[in-house]
Write an enzyme that holds these catalytic residues in place. Structure first.
Site, PDB file in Angstrom:
ATOM      1  N   HIS A  68       0.780  -1.023  -0.074  1.00 13.97           N
ATOM      2  CA  HIS A  68      -0.026  -0.009  -0.022  1.00 13.97           C
ATOM      3  C   HIS A  68       0.702   1.263   0.032  1.00 13.97           C
ATOM      4  O   HIS A  68       0.257   2.418  -0.015  1.00 13.97           O
ATOM      5  CB  HIS A  68      -1.027  -0.111   1.046  1.00 13.97           C
ATOM      6  CG  HIS A  68      -0.588   0.452   2.248  1.00 13.97           C
ATOM      7  ND1 HIS A  68      -0.198  -0.747   3.505  1.00 13.97           N
ATOM      8  CD2 HIS A  68      -0.153   1.528   3.248  1.00 13.97           C
ATOM      9  CE1 HIS A  68       0.284  -0.061   4.535  1.00 13.97           C
ATOM     10  NE2 HIS A  68       0.234   1.032   4.313  1.00 13.97           N
ATOM     11  N   ASP A 116      -0.344  -7.689   1.514  1.00 11.50           N
ATOM     12  CA  ASP A 116       0.527  -6.204   1.647  1.00 11.50           C
ATOM     13  C   ASP A 116       1.764  -6.433   1.576  1.00 11.50           C
ATOM     14  O   ASP A 116       2.442  -5.998   2.736  1.00 11.50           O
ATOM     15  CB  ASP A 116      -0.425  -5.395   2.811  1.00 11.50           C
ATOM     16  CG  ASP A 116       0.046  -4.086   2.734  1.00 11.50           C
ATOM     17  OD1 ASP A 116       0.576  -3.589   1.556  1.00 11.50           O
ATOM     18  OD2 ASP A 116      -0.288  -3.353   3.803  1.00 11.50           O
ATOM     19  N   SER A 214       4.138   2.343   8.477  1.00 14.10           N
ATOM     20  CA  SER A 214       3.844   1.185   7.423  1.00 14.10           C
ATOM     21  C   SER A 214       5.051   0.900   6.445  1.00 14.10           C
ATOM     22  O   SER A 214       5.922   1.775   5.844  1.00 14.10           O
ATOM     23  CB  SER A 214       2.806   1.876   6.161  1.00 14.10           C
ATOM     24  OG  SER A 214       1.648   1.801   6.798  1.00 14.10           O
TER      25      SER A 214
END
Length: 258
Positions: A68, A116, A214
């Site tokens: 992402h 992801d 992230s």
């Protein structure tokens, strides 16, 4: 839900007995303790760049991160770059631009945040030093036991809705039983797959990755076992943070980090 917005890779037979030894609830640290970690900066226009993700060094030219962080309707590889070899956010070290990314083909297929994970190729090679080193990833299929001590590191928010940390931080927590985590997130109608690792302090909270972390690491010892992915807010006592389980994708990572 919040996004914690030979290839010469080494392997281990197992890490069940490994003991550990931003981030919410952590402490300041230095890049020399985590030389496998780099910052991912986004181009926001007019020459302005901002660190919004992290990544893990696989080789001099390949990184491991969250899909992402390298995806979206207006995403272009030229709008990402990495900063290596610095403890401080958005300053110092060396800057390298992105040539291309290989997001896993299963991303968003089985569940919204399943798979992801991405392998990122740089346009120029990193130079190894005490603050820039190749990381070690876990073997394919390895299962982390419940309550394994694990560590996050990054420059993300130090609280939900807070601000970025100007320096690298780290925090220790523990893996949480998958079925229990899945039941908790079912209350929010969110899916936890077998390709995800849940970690935190269940029913206590206070320690977690957060926005801006992230793509960064979940370590067990010095082994990269997870990639920071998503969660409900940050450091929540009921809903732990979620990382992509690298062990579900090790073979794919090796095949693509060339």
């Amino acid at each position: 839900m919040v996004l914690y917005f030979p290839v010469a890779i080494l392997f281990v037979a197992g890490i069940a007995n490994v003991q550990c030894g931003r981030i919410v609830g952590g402490d300041e640290t230095t890049i020399e303790k985590y030389p496998y970690l780099v910052q991912v900066e986004f181009h926001l226009g007019w020459g302005h760049w901002e660190q919004n993700c992290g990544a893990n060094i696989l080789t001099r030219t390949c990184l491991l991160s969250a899909a992402h962080c390298f995806n979206g309707g207006i995403y272009r590889p030229s709008d990402r770059r990495v900063r290596a070899s610095t403890t401080h956010r958005h300053t110092g070290g060396s800057v390298h631009y992105v040539e291309f990314e290989r997001n896993h083909p299963g991303y968003h297929v089985a569940a919204v945040w399943d798979a992801d994970i991405t392998v990122v190729k740089l346009t120029t090679p990193l130079i190894y030093s005490p603050s820039v080193q190749r990381g070690t990833i876990v073997t394919q299929g390895f299962q982390l036991p419940d309550n394994t001590p694990v560590m996050h590191a990054g420059w993300g928010h130090t609280s939900w809705g807070g601000v970025f940390s100007p320096v690298l931080r780290h925090v220790e927590m523990f893996t949480i039983n998958h079925d229990l985590c899945r039941e908790r997130y079912a209350l929010l109608r969110s899916t936890i797959t077998r390709n995800m690792i849940c970690a935190g302090l269940l029913d206590v909270g206070g320690r977690d990755a957060c926005q801006g972390d992230s793509g960064g690491p979940l370590y067990a010892g010095n082994i990269i076992v997870g990639v920071v992915s998503w969660g409900h807010r940050c450091a929540n006592e009921t809903f732990p943070g979620i990382s992509t389980s690298v062990a579900s994708y090790t073979d794919w990572v090796v095949a693509n980090a060339r």
